[in-house]
Design an enzyme around this catalytic site. Structure first.
Site, PDB file in Angstrom:
ATOM      1  N   GLY A  17     -83.443 -48.694  -5.399  1.00 26.52           N
ATOM      2  CA  GLY A  17     -82.986 -47.198  -4.737  1.00 26.52           C
ATOM      3  C   GLY A  17     -83.724 -45.979  -5.358  1.00 26.52           C
ATOM      4  CG  ASP A  49     -82.185 -46.683 -11.572  1.00 24.91           C
ATOM      5  OD1 ASP A  49     -82.880 -45.560 -12.394  1.00 24.91           O
ATOM      6  OD2 ASP A  49     -81.384 -47.482 -12.122  1.00 24.91           O
ATOM      7  CG  ASN A  74     -78.308 -50.570 -13.321  1.00 22.77           C
ATOM      8  OD1 ASN A  74     -78.472 -50.196 -14.615  1.00 22.77           O
ATOM      9  ND2 ASN A  74     -79.210 -51.080 -12.902  1.00 22.77           N
ATOM     10  CB  ILE A 110     -84.237 -36.767  -6.088  1.00 23.91           C
ATOM     11  CG1 ILE A 110     -83.579 -35.671  -6.893  1.00 23.91           C
ATOM     12  CG2 ILE A 110     -84.633 -38.214  -6.723  1.00 23.91           C
ATOM     13  CD1 ILE A 110     -82.176 -36.029  -7.273  1.00 23.91           C
ATOM     14  N   GLY A 161     -75.511 -45.545  -1.656  1.00 22.25           N
ATOM     15  CA  GLY A 161     -76.684 -46.337  -1.115  1.00 22.25           C
ATOM     16  C   GLY A 161     -76.035 -47.753  -1.326  1.00 22.25           C
ATOM     17  CB  VAL A 162     -77.369 -50.470  -3.658  1.00 22.90           C
ATOM     18  CG1 VAL A 162     -76.676 -52.022  -4.244  1.00 22.90           C
ATOM     19  CG2 VAL A 162     -78.847 -50.621  -3.133  1.00 22.90           C
ATOM     20  CE1 TYR A 163     -74.467 -50.207  -8.124  1.00 19.35           C
ATOM     21  CE2 TYR A 163     -73.394 -48.583  -9.209  1.00 19.35           C
ATOM     22  CZ  TYR A 163     -74.250 -49.481  -8.989  1.00 19.35           C
ATOM     23  OH  TYR A 163     -74.673 -50.043 -10.317  1.00 19.35           O
TER      24      TYR A 163
END
Ligand code: ADP
Length: 337
Positions: free
Chosen positions: A31, A33, A23, A10, A118-120
């Site tokens: 990730g 971010d 977050n 992206i 992803g992590v979430y």
């Protein structure tokens, strides 16, 4: 195509705004971010520090700094627990809030990662479904080019059952090197995009019919040309009692392309464009074949694209975005492209 699913990083997208799966602190993370902050440079973190964080389901906007994008829209997706803690509503809100912020800032193109996937921990196929639903609803009322950016092939999967079902359907129907001579003088069904550069015609074209037509009757024949693709399309739109805009939006076709087709009765569309309209108009398989024939194409069992389209039409599933998900999963070009 107003909504496109692409495989990319992206941070490389040249669009007015990219969306960051941030977050609540907005002070950077891992990730996507982390990737966005690294690519944008330290100016981004500096601006983020002035924003006072962001609640889950909400969005805030900053500059894009060293990114190709002019803006970054930071939205905070929900942490997925079990799907019973309002995760879907919060995820929908992320997309809605980001799109309305983009619109308020005059953005004409926006790229989203698969927020929360992803992590979430949001299941990827469900996260994608939410993204597609909210974005396509928004596009019914707004003009914008929206991309869903999938980072890698592994991170993208349609439901396993659907994938297995389609794979089985392809296995059952795929005929290698199959040639369909039902339509003489009709372009052979081709994988999309394979057109010669200037005429819009396929490189494969059988000629037996044209050769058999006597030269002096040719003029007469040409005067009695059948209804063209464009004429049939407009007739079907009227018969279905829908507006042009409802039709091209449901087909995920750009308004400008639709105007071209409307204004030129001899317009030669690409095969995915014809199929996108057939799907938007919810045509039966026979009617789809007829519309394709008007543009010089046919459905064939010698390519996967056609078989996947047939799979959806015979099941009466006319959701162009779902069809595109399946086409994407099988590495085929997408409808409306
Ligand atoms: P979240 O915390 O919201 O789950 P992540 O950053 O962990 O956010 O992941 C969100 C999605 O973004 C994942 O599907 C991940 O594969 C994807 N992703 C990670 N890096 C990039 C990137 N550079 N471009 C696009 N998507 C990315």
């Amino acid at each position: 195509m107003p909504l496109e699913i692409v495989r990319n990083d992206i941070t490389k997208m040249s669009v007015d705004a990219i969306v960051n799966a941030a977050n609540e602190s907005l002070l950077g993370g891992g990730g996507v971010d982390g990737a966005i902050h690294r690519a944008a440079g330290s100016g981004l973190l500096k601006e983020c520090k002035t924003l006072g964080g962001c609640k889950t389901g909400k969005a805030k906007i900053t500059g894009g700094y060293s990114l190709p994008a002019k803006y970054v829209i930071h939205t905070v997706g929900p942490i997925y627990q079990d799907g019973k803690h309002g995760e879907q509503a919060l995820l929908e809100s992320c997309y809605r809030e980001s799109l309305s912020l983009a619109s308020a800032n005059g953005c004409r193109s926006v790229a989203f990662p698969l927020i929360s996937s992803g992590v979430y921990g949001y299941p990827k196929d469900q996260a994608l479904r939410v993204a597609i639903n909210v974005i396509s609803d928004f596009l019914l009322e707004n003009e914008m080019k929206v991309y869903i950016v999938i980072f890698d092939k592994a991170s993208y999967k349609i439901g396993e059952k659907l994938f297995a079902d389609i794979a089985e359907y392809i296995d059952d129907n795929y005929v290698e090197a199959h040639f369909d001579f039902r339509f003489e003088s009709v372009r052979m069904s081709m994988p999309c995009g394979h057109k010669s550069s200037n005429s819009g015609r396929s490189v494969f074209e059988t000629r037996s019919l044209s050769e058999s037509v006597e030269r002096d009757s040719l003029g007469e024949k040409l005067k009695q040309l059948d209804e063209s693709f464009s004429q049939m399309l407009l007739r079907k739109i009227d018969e279905k009692g829908i507006t042009d805009a409802q039709c091209y939006k449901k087909a995920n076709i750009d308004r400008k392309l639709f105007s071209k087709i409307r204004g030129d009765i001899h317009y030669k569309p690409s095969k995915p464009t014809v199929i996108a309209f057939a799907v938007a108009l919810e045509l039966s398989l026979a009617e789809t074949e007829e519309l394709l024939k008007k543009a010089g194409f046919a459905l064939s069992h010698s390519n996967k694209f056609d078989i996947i389209i047939e799979y959806f039409i015979v099941r009466g599933n006319y959701n162009v975005f779902e069809i595109n998900e399946a086409l994407f999963a099988f590495d085929q070009c997408l409808l409306g492209a």
